[in-house]
Design an enzyme around this catalytic site. Structure first.
Site, PDB file in Angstrom:
ATOM      1  N   PHE A   6      64.935  -5.476  11.524  1.00 41.50           N
ATOM      2  CA  PHE A   6      65.357  -6.775  12.017  1.00 41.50           C
ATOM      3  C   PHE A   6      65.814  -7.582  10.822  1.00 41.50           C
ATOM      4  O   PHE A   6      65.641  -7.164   9.676  1.00 41.50           O
ATOM      5  CB  PHE A   6      64.201  -7.514  12.720  1.00 41.50           C
TER       6      PHE A   6
ATOM      7  N   ARG B 181      65.064 -24.341  10.514  1.00 43.79           N
ATOM      8  CA  ARG B 181      64.658 -23.399  11.540  1.00 43.79           C
ATOM      9  C   ARG B 181      64.826 -21.975  11.025  1.00 43.79           C
ATOM     10  O   ARG B 181      65.657 -21.699  10.161  1.00 43.79           O
ATOM     11  CB  ARG B 181      65.489 -23.583  12.818  1.00 43.79           C
TER      12      ARG B 181
ATOM     13  N   GLU C 214      69.759   5.734  27.263  1.00 48.60           N
ATOM     14  CA  GLU C 214      68.323   5.588  27.072  1.00 48.60           C
ATOM     15  C   GLU C 214      67.525   6.284  28.174  1.00 48.60           C
ATOM     16  O   GLU C 214      66.456   6.841  27.922  1.00 48.60           O
ATOM     17  CB  GLU C 214      67.948   4.106  27.007  1.00 48.60           C
TER      18      GLU C 214
ATOM     19  N   GLU D 222      67.360 -12.033  20.161  1.00 46.73           N
ATOM     20  CA  GLU D 222      67.503 -10.892  21.067  1.00 46.73           C
ATOM     21  C   GLU D 222      67.875 -11.339  22.486  1.00 46.73           C
ATOM     22  O   GLU D 222      67.288 -12.272  23.031  1.00 46.73           O
ATOM     23  CB  GLU D 222      66.195 -10.108  21.123  1.00 46.73           C
TER      24      GLU D 222
ATOM     25  N   GLU E  82      63.655   9.795  16.077  1.00 50.32           N
ATOM     26  CA  GLU E  82      63.277   8.387  16.078  1.00 50.32           C
ATOM     27  C   GLU E  82      61.766   8.218  16.200  1.00 50.32           C
ATOM     28  O   GLU E  82      61.282   7.128  16.507  1.00 50.32           O
ATOM     29  CB  GLU E  82      63.989   7.654  17.223  1.00 50.32           C
TER      30      GLU E  82
END
Length: 221
Positions: A42, A64, A126, A153, A177
């Site tokens: 991220f 922020r 997926e 997100e 993964e």
């Protein structure tokens, strides 16, 4: 800027309804400073900015920070004839870091949208990777920010109408993964009981289960 950043910014810039909330204009937010102190799986982005207040004036400068991640999809497979769903179970790092006594989560199938991929294409990919399912009947549930106060997100959630025989349960996931995924077949009543008990404790699946509860009579009819 990463290629997936470009794609999700283009999707986010599309016009969305504003019947109750403010109709935002470009000049309603002024960014005075931007930095990205961390970027790996991220990213963390910090900004000093001012925004338009409801009285029409600009706010004082505020600082922020937000976790930046690409868009993602979820899909809840549902067999209307058997009145059951398929859920996946896997270890989740977020609950682990939070201190949850059981960091294994029951979820809808989910994953990131790859660069150049549509949300629908991501769902199909997926579903195959996480549950060995070939889907062709997708019903959109909602597009939403799961935690808009702290995360960029954006999720696209779907329900898939699909045949779920007993053989659909099993173990799946991509070794590349480090995925270790177990697929469960649950009746609709069992699904809702787990939502009530708190064993299902993640927003996309709760949202999808409630949507299914509302639409189920029509889907079964």
């Amino acid at each position: 800027m990463r290629s997936d950043d470009t794609a999700h910014r283009i999707r986010a810039a599309a016009t969305t309804p504003a019947e109750v909330r403010r109709r935002a204009l470009p000049q309603d937010v002024t960014v005075e400073r931007r930095s990205e102190p961390y970027s790996q799986f991220f990213a963390l982005e910090e900004q000093d900015l001012r925004f338009r207040r409801f009285d029409g004036a600009m706010s004082a400068p505020v600082h922020r920070a937000a976790f930046v991640s690409g868009d993602a999809v979820t899909v809840l497979p549902y067999d209307a004839a058997r009145d059951r769903v398929l859920l996946v179970e896997q270890f989740r790092f977020g609950p682990h870091v939070h201190g949850d006594a059981n960091p294994w989560q029951l979820e809808a199938i989910a994953g990131r949208i790859d660069a150049g991929e549509t949300p629908e294409a991501a769902v199909l990919r997926e579903a195959q990777e996480e549950a060995g399912l070939l889907l062709d009947r997708l019903l959109p549930i909602a597009g939403y920010y799961p935690s808009p106060g702290a995360m960029t997100e954006y999720l696209w959630s779907y329900l898939a109408l699909v045949d779920l025989p007993d053989s659909a349960a099993g173990h799946f996931g991509l070794a590349t993964e480090a995925e270790d995924i177990r697929a469960h077949l649950l009746s609709f009543d069992r699904l809702m009981a787990l939502c009530t008990s708190g064993e299902i404790a993640n927003a996309p699946l709760l949202l999808s289960a409630l949507w299914l509860a509302r639409e189920r009579p029509g889907l079964r009819g």
